[in-house]
Design a protein around this motif. Structure first.
Motif, short mmCIF file in Angstrom:
data_model
loop_
_atom_site.label_atom_id
_atom_site.label_comp_id
_atom_site.label_asym_id
_atom_site.label_seq_id
_atom_site.Cartn_x
_atom_site.Cartn_y
_atom_site.Cartn_z
N TYR A 145 0.84 -1.21 0.00
CA TYR A 145 0.00 0.00 0.00
C TYR A 145 0.87 1.25 0.00
O TYR A 145 0.59 2.21 -0.73
N PHE A 146 1.91 1.27 0.81
CA PHE A 146 2.78 2.45 0.87
C PHE A 146 3.46 2.73 -0.47
O PHE A 146 3.58 3.89 -0.88
N LEU A 147 3.92 1.69 -1.16
CA LEU A 147 4.53 1.90 -2.47
C LEU A 147 3.50 2.40 -3.48
O LEU A 147 3.81 3.25 -4.33
N LEU A 148 2.28 1.88 -3.37
CA LEU A 148 1.21 2.35 -4.25
C LEU A 148 0.91 3.83 -3.97
O LEU A 148 0.74 4.63 -4.89
N LEU A 149 0.86 4.18 -2.70
CA LEU A 149 0.62 5.57 -2.31
C LEU A 149 1.71 6.48 -2.87
O LEU A 149 1.42 7.56 -3.40
N LYS A 150 2.94 6.04 -2.76
CA LYS A 150 4.08 6.84 -3.23
C LYS A 150 4.04 7.08 -4.73
O LYS A 150 4.32 8.18 -5.22
N TRP A 174 2.87 8.24 12.99
CA TRP A 174 2.00 7.63 11.98
C TRP A 174 1.76 8.61 10.82
O TRP A 174 1.85 8.23 9.65
N ILE A 175 1.47 9.85 11.15
CA ILE A 175 1.22 10.87 10.13
C ILE A 175 2.48 11.12 9.30
O ILE A 175 2.43 11.19 8.06
N GLU A 176 3.62 11.23 9.98
CA GLU A 176 4.88 11.51 9.28
C GLU A 176 5.21 10.41 8.27
O GLU A 176 5.63 10.71 7.15
N GLU A 177 5.02 9.17 8.64
CA GLU A 177 5.34 8.06 7.74
C GLU A 177 4.52 8.13 6.45
O GLU A 177 5.04 7.90 5.36
N ARG A 178 3.27 8.45 6.58
CA ARG A 178 2.39 8.48 5.40
C ARG A 178 2.62 9.73 4.54
O ARG A 178 2.65 9.64 3.31
N LEU A 179 2.83 10.85 5.17
CA LEU A 179 3.12 12.05 4.39
C LEU A 179 4.48 11.94 3.70
O LEU A 179 4.68 12.51 2.63
N SER A 180 5.40 11.19 4.30
CA SER A 180 6.71 10.99 3.68
C SER A 180 6.59 10.34 2.30
O SER A 180 7.37 10.63 1.39
N MET A 181 5.62 9.45 2.16
CA MET A 181 5.46 8.72 0.92
C MET A 181 4.97 9.62 -0.22
O MET A 181 5.18 9.32 -1.40
N ILE A 182 4.31 10.72 0.12
CA ILE A 182 3.76 11.62 -0.91
C ILE A 182 4.37 13.01 -0.82
O ILE A 182 3.80 13.98 -1.31
#
Length: 205
Positions: free
Chosen positions: A113-118, A170-178
């Motif tokens: 999911y994270f790679l897809l998000l990125k 948690w927020i930082e990890e997800r925003l990092s991907m985008i």
């Protein structure tokens, strides 16, 4: 056959979770993968490569398989589907995966999911991107983490500082991907969070 191998391994066990993130951390070839001679590993790679080939040559044909895999109980099949959606550029399915809120905090499909998000955040329209950013900024449901924390510490309640750290990490990890897609305002928001929790090294794992 992959399902048969997993069924055989889980025979007699109470848990029916396939633990795929342990024996196959990444669907793609990656140094994190380690048990290469296991039947499950071999079958996973055969399925991965076959799905990609079908996805490139016959996109309409692979969609039925992806729909089936996304409904499977075993996480390895859902992860294979999300991987295929990303590498074969099946963007209408990528949109469906990314706009499903529960996938943001699903540890069973985390890496894919994270790679897809990125790679696919930019295919979403402005409204979808805005909604996804809103969900990320709202943070996770930390009730389970609180329960685990209390269980391991004689029912001691985590401090507000600890709970805020969980949320911001948690927020930082997800925003990092985008990060490369973020507006100036959201970049500043991310940098402020990093001042509190630091910058994640490999948030996709």
């Amino acid at each position: 056959r992959l399902k048969e191998a997993i069924n055989l391994e889980l025979t007699g066990k109470e848990s029916k979770y396939d633990d795929s993130t342990l024996w196959r951390p990444a669907i793609e070839d990656h140094e994190q993968n380690w048990c290469f001679d296991e039947p499950k590993e071999i079958l996973t790679e055969i399925l991965r490569d076959t799905l990609f080939e079908i996805g490139i040559k016959s996109p309409d044909k692979v969609k039925g398989i992806l729909e089936q895999y996304l409904k499977e109980d075993y996480s390895i099949f859902r992860r294979l589907a999300i991987h295929t959606i990303r590498v074969a550029n099946i963007d209408n399915y990528a949109e469906i995966i990314l706009t499903d809120k529960k996938n943001l905090d699903n540890d069973k499909i985390h890496h894919e999911y994270f790679l897809l998000l990125k790679e696919k955040f930019n295919i979403l329209n402005n409204e979808e991107q805005g909604q996804l950013l809103k969900w990320i900024k709202e943070g996770p449901d930390i009730n389970k983490k609180i329960e685990i924390y209390k269980k391991n510490r004689n029912n001691e309640e985590p401090s507000e500082e600890i709970k805020l750290h969980w949320k911001n990490n948690w927020i930082e990890e997800r925003l990092s991907m985008i990060e490369k897609y973020l507006s100036k305002e959201n970049i500043e928001y991310l940098e402020n969070i990093r001042k509190q929790v630091g910058k994640s090294g490999h948030p996709e794992f």
